[in-house]
Scaffold this active site. Structure first.
Site, PDB file in Angstrom:
ATOM      1  N   HIS A  63       0.633  -1.151  -0.310  1.00 54.11           N
ATOM      2  CA  HIS A  63       0.246   0.365   0.230  1.00 54.11           C
ATOM      3  C   HIS A  63       1.019   1.598  -0.203  1.00 54.11           C
ATOM      4  O   HIS A  63       2.126   1.035   0.466  1.00 54.11           O
ATOM      5  CB  HIS A  63      -0.995  -0.008   1.400  1.00 54.11           C
ATOM      6  CG  HIS A  63      -2.357   0.639   1.236  1.00 54.11           C
ATOM      7  ND1 HIS A  63      -1.624   2.310   1.471  1.00 54.11           N
ATOM      8  CD2 HIS A  63      -3.397   0.872   0.408  1.00 54.11           C
ATOM      9  CE1 HIS A  63      -3.252   2.500   0.874  1.00 54.11           C
ATOM     10  NE2 HIS A  63      -3.836   1.443   1.123  1.00 54.11           N
ATOM     11  N   ASP A 114      -7.907  -5.118  -0.216  1.00 59.31           N
ATOM     12  CA  ASP A 114      -8.553  -5.889  -1.269  1.00 59.31           C
ATOM     13  C   ASP A 114      -7.799  -7.463  -1.057  1.00 59.31           C
ATOM     14  O   ASP A 114      -8.740  -8.651  -1.995  1.00 59.31           O
ATOM     15  CB  ASP A 114      -7.524  -5.381  -2.711  1.00 59.31           C
ATOM     16  CG  ASP A 114      -8.594  -4.191  -3.182  1.00 59.31           C
ATOM     17  OD1 ASP A 114      -7.521  -3.320  -2.907  1.00 59.31           O
ATOM     18  OD2 ASP A 114      -9.746  -4.056  -3.163  1.00 59.31           O
TER      19      ASP A 114
HETATM   20  C1  SDX Z   1      -6.182   0.001  -3.060  1.00 60.76           C
HETATM   21  O1  SDX Z   1      -3.974   4.845  -1.990  1.00 60.76           O
HETATM   22  C2  SDX Z   1      -5.120   3.662  -1.328  1.00 60.76           C
HETATM   23  O2  SDX Z   1      -5.576   4.475  -0.411  1.00 60.76           O
HETATM   24  C3  SDX Z   1      -5.995   3.011  -1.967  1.00 60.76           C
HETATM   25  C4  SDX Z   1      -6.518   1.611  -1.433  1.00 60.76           C
HETATM   26  C5  SDX Z   1      -7.821   2.901  -0.719  1.00 60.76           C
HETATM   27  O3  SDX Z   1      -8.635   2.200  -0.758  1.00 60.76           O
HETATM   28  O4  SDX Z   1      -8.521   3.247  -2.111  1.00 60.76           O
HETATM   29  O5  SDX Z   1      -6.598   1.532   0.194  1.00 60.76           O
HETATM   30  C6  SDX Z   1      -7.333   0.622  -2.644  1.00 60.76           C
HETATM   31  O6  SDX Z   1      -5.245   0.709  -4.212  1.00 60.76           O
HETATM   32  C7  SDX Z   1      -5.082  -0.477  -2.608  1.00 60.76           C
HETATM   33  C8  SDX Z   1      -4.058  -1.229  -3.511  1.00 60.76           C
HETATM   34  C9  SDX Z   1      -4.476  -2.182  -4.588  1.00 60.76           C
HETATM   35  N1  SDX Z   1      -3.502  -2.491  -4.976  1.00 60.76           N
HETATM   36  C10 SDX Z   1      -3.050  -3.533  -4.880  1.00 60.76           C
HETATM   37  O7  SDX Z   1      -3.179  -4.618  -4.382  1.00 60.76           O
HETATM   38  C11 SDX Z   1      -2.192  -3.681  -6.307  1.00 60.76           C
HETATM   39  C12 SDX Z   1      -0.524  -4.522  -5.734  1.00 60.76           C
HETATM   40  N2  SDX Z   1       0.560  -4.015  -4.701  1.00 60.76           N
HETATM   41  C13 SDX Z   1       1.139  -2.710  -5.104  1.00 60.76           C
HETATM   42  O8  SDX Z   1       1.125  -2.717  -6.602  1.00 60.76           O
HETATM   43  C14 SDX Z   1       1.790  -1.584  -4.526  1.00 60.76           C
HETATM   44  O9  SDX Z   1       2.518  -2.189  -3.479  1.00 60.76           O
HETATM   45  C15 SDX Z   1       0.794  -0.015  -3.929  1.00 60.76           C
HETATM   46  C16 SDX Z   1       0.240   0.175  -6.048  1.00 60.76           C
HETATM   47  C17 SDX Z   1      -0.631  -0.657  -3.743  1.00 60.76           C
HETATM   48  C18 SDX Z   1       2.025   0.404  -4.040  1.00 60.76           C
HETATM   49  O10 SDX Z   1       2.656   0.577  -4.771  1.00 60.76           O
HETATM   50  P1  SDX Z   1       4.127   2.078  -4.668  1.00 60.76           P
HETATM   51  O11 SDX Z   1       3.341   2.714  -3.193  1.00 60.76           O
HETATM   52  O12 SDX Z   1       3.961   2.749  -5.455  1.00 60.76           O
HETATM   53  O13 SDX Z   1       5.515   1.401  -3.937  1.00 60.76           O
HETATM   54  P2  SDX Z   1       6.698   0.324  -5.054  1.00 60.76           P
HETATM   55  O14 SDX Z   1       5.611   0.221  -6.461  1.00 60.76           O
HETATM   56  O15 SDX Z   1       7.229   1.827  -5.494  1.00 60.76           O
HETATM   57  O16 SDX Z   1       6.686  -0.168  -4.364  1.00 60.76           O
HETATM   58  C19 SDX Z   1       7.748  -0.587  -3.140  1.00 60.76           C
HETATM   59  C20 SDX Z   1       8.581  -2.112  -3.752  1.00 60.76           C
HETATM   60  C21 SDX Z   1       9.426  -1.949  -5.003  1.00 60.76           C
HETATM   61  O17 SDX Z   1      10.177  -3.228  -4.552  1.00 60.76           O
HETATM   62  P3  SDX Z   1      11.876  -2.113  -5.004  1.00 60.76           P
HETATM   63  O18 SDX Z   1      12.081  -1.627  -6.407  1.00 60.76           O
HETATM   64  O19 SDX Z   1      11.781  -1.277  -3.424  1.00 60.76           O
HETATM   65  O20 SDX Z   1      12.850  -2.936  -5.070  1.00 60.76           O
HETATM   66  O21 SDX Z   1       7.666  -2.411  -3.166  1.00 60.76           O
HETATM   67  C22 SDX Z   1       7.722  -3.659  -4.268  1.00 60.76           C
HETATM   68  C23 SDX Z   1       7.746  -2.869  -5.838  1.00 60.76           C
HETATM   69  O22 SDX Z   1       8.036  -4.048  -6.433  1.00 60.76           O
HETATM   70  N3  SDX Z   1       6.081  -3.967  -4.142  1.00 60.76           N
HETATM   71  C24 SDX Z   1       5.642  -5.349  -4.465  1.00 60.76           C
HETATM   72  C25 SDX Z   1       4.366  -5.063  -4.033  1.00 60.76           C
HETATM   73  N4  SDX Z   1       4.330  -3.757  -3.304  1.00 60.76           N
HETATM   74  C26 SDX Z   1       5.357  -3.008  -3.787  1.00 60.76           C
HETATM   75  N5  SDX Z   1       6.202  -6.246  -4.951  1.00 60.76           N
HETATM   76  C27 SDX Z   1       5.830  -7.657  -4.776  1.00 60.76           C
HETATM   77  N6  SDX Z   1       4.542  -7.679  -4.730  1.00 60.76           N
HETATM   78  C28 SDX Z   1       3.600  -6.266  -4.375  1.00 60.76           C
HETATM   79  N7  SDX Z   1       2.403  -6.546  -4.250  1.00 60.76           N
END
Ligand code: SDX
Length: 427
Positions: A306, A363
């Site tokens: 998140h 989710d």
């Molecule tokens: C919702 O914002 C809100 O409030 C949203 C929400 C709401 O109520 O409105 O809460 C609802 O959208 C919840 C999120 C649902 N999405 C997912 O479950 C999709 C999977 N999650 C990710 O794609 C990710 O965690 C996000 C999009 C939710 C957040 O991404 P960020 O904050 O941009 O973080 P990032 O992509 O920069 O990740 C940081 C690190 C990275 O690795 P490094 O580059 O540091 O090595 O964490 C890793 C990412 O690769 N990472 C994951 C991961 N999420 C982040 N690696 C594997 N699996 C994941 N799910």
């Protein structure tokens, strides 16, 4: 703590004020930055950038806390109702019984939809994704409710809000009925908001639908938990589109499209598809954890991580307990629940996820409940939108009431410097 910061640049100093929120968050006011220094800030994804002040929802990502108008989500989920939370978010206080009764009556006054909209629905193929249909039908409401487009007075805005709250569940149910090839249903004023939505979704022609209180309570709780979440992607979209003074329906339609993305609300559908894939692949959760960690593999663990929560998403905690209870009360033994729990346990013990503070989000478990309620997978994000609607409305209302300027970010141009046109014969 200081109420200002000093920016030193190019031999000059600029004093920037630091504002403090009611929960002691701090923000640097950079509104004078470009005029005073020629500098802009860069913050892709707005990870460090506040777009507005807001009195609606507070969340503490480090502590895993969430509250609507100051009331903790745990108390609202246990003691309130979705309709009461709608009122709280939009009006700013918990309603008295007469206030709530009038709010419900005003919504019911608008819980029908023009039959002409069914012609638009019929134009979609049954294979159309429900979120695309819902976004289109919501935008089309502008054509059938012109008085709700240019809202400036408190009265106009309230009318637009209750009009949309009344019609949205009808449109959302049509998306499911279309997917299943069933005729649409009509609202029943004798039922509560969530019960009415349930019968819109499931009532078969010529049959009475028995209301299962376990199901209605589960949906009511899920909608409360999804109702608002400060400046997330879809809410920021609603506010940005509304800042041009586009109407409420057009702004909400844009929010639906933003929510559709699998990184945002579309994750609840992607979680179930992921869990089903793991089950069909033999249930080896560690194999999929390793895939999620592999930088050469685009796969992410859906439902994990998140932007703000670097601790457990408090909504996920509540939904996980509700998930157990509902499946037990409905006598459903769904193997993907055990896969989800195994995946969660393995991820929370894995250094990659621990180091990056990746926890289950809202989710991760919600789709398992929707699946147990016989909601089609492609309808899961529509369910999220039904829950999020009052939050979108409340945030749009606050944006208009506080006279937010039209949103128009700057950029850092990194393209070609000035150059002269070259005639085609010389290229
Ligand atoms: C919702 O914002 C809100 O409030 C949203 C929400 C709401 O109520 O409105 O809460 C609802 O959208 C919840 C999120 C649902 N999405 C997912 O479950 C999709 C999977 N999650 C990710 O794609 C990710 O965690 C996000 C999009 C939710 C957040 O991404 P960020 O904050 O941009 O973080 P990032 O992509 O920069 O990740 C940081 C690190 C990275 O690795 P490094 O580059 O540091 O090595 O964490 C890793 C990412 O690769 N990472 C994951 C991961 N999420 C982040 N690696 C594997 N699996 C994941 N799910």
């Amino acid at each position: 703590m200081s109420d200002k910061v000093i920016l030193k640049y190019d031999g000059k100093e600029l004093e920037l004020a630091v504002s403090t929120g009611s929960m002691d968050e701090k923000a640097i006011d950079v509104s004078s930055l470009r005029g005073a220094t020629g500098l802009i800030t860069m913050d892709p994804g707005y990870k460090n950038t506040g777009a507005c002040e807001s009195k609606i929802t507070f969340l503490d990502g480090e502590e895993g806390k969430l509250s609507y108008r100051g009331y903790p989500i745990e108390q609202l989920a246990e003691k309130s109702s979705f309709v009461e939370v709608m009122y709280l978010l939009i009006k700013g206080h918990l309603p008295t019984q007469p206030e709530l009764d009038k709010f419900v009556a005003d919504i019911n006054e608008h819980n029908y939809v023009s039959e002409d909209l069914i012609k638009i629905l019929d134009a979609f193929p049954s294979s159309a994704h429900p979120m695309g249909v819902l976004a289109s039908l919501t935008s089309a409401l502008s054509a059938f409710n012109p008085k709700c487009v240019n809202v400036n007075s408190e009265e106009d805005l309230y009318r637009a809000a209750v009009t949309l709250l009344g019609k949205f569940p009808v449109l959302a149910s049509w998306c499911q009925r279309k997917t299943k090839g069933l005729p649409v249903n009509y609202s029943n004023d004798q039922l509560g908001y969530v019960e009415n939505f349930y019968q819109l979704l499931f009532k078969k022609p010529g049959q009475e639908l028995a209301m299962n209180p376990v199901v209605v309570d589960a949906l009511d709780k899920l909608f409360i938990l999804h109702a608002d979440h400060e400046q997330n992607c879809s809410t920021s979209t609603v506010r940005l589109v509304g800042s041009s003074h586009a109407g409420l329906f057009a702004s909400i339609s844009s929010g639906i499209s933003a929510l559709w993305g699998p990184l945002h609300g579309g994750a609840n559908q992607a979680v179930i598809e992921m869990l089903e894939a793991i089950k069909n692949d033999g249930g080896d959760v560690q194999k999929w954890i390793d895939k999620a960690k592999d930088k050469n593999d685009p796969f992410r663990l859906m439902g994990f991580g998140h932007r703000v929560y670097k601790n457990f998403d408090p909504r996920a905690r509540i939904i996980k307990v509700a998930c157990d209870n509902i499946l037990e009360q409905l006598g459903i033994d769904d193997p993907i629940l055990e896969i989800a729990k195994g995946l969660e346990k393995a991820a929370l013990e894995d250094e990659y996820f621990v180091e990056r503070k990746l926890y289950p989000n809202v989710d991760f478990y919600s789709g398992i409940i929707y699946k147990a309620l016989d909601i089609p997978t492609e309808m899961f994000t529509v369910m999220f939108a039904v829950g999020r609607l009052p939050g979108w409305i409340a945030q749009w209302k606050e944006m208009r009431e506080t006279n937010q300027p039209i949103g128009r970010p700057r950029q850092l141009y990194t393209g070609e410097p000035d150059r002269d046109y070259v005639p085609v014969e010389n290229r």
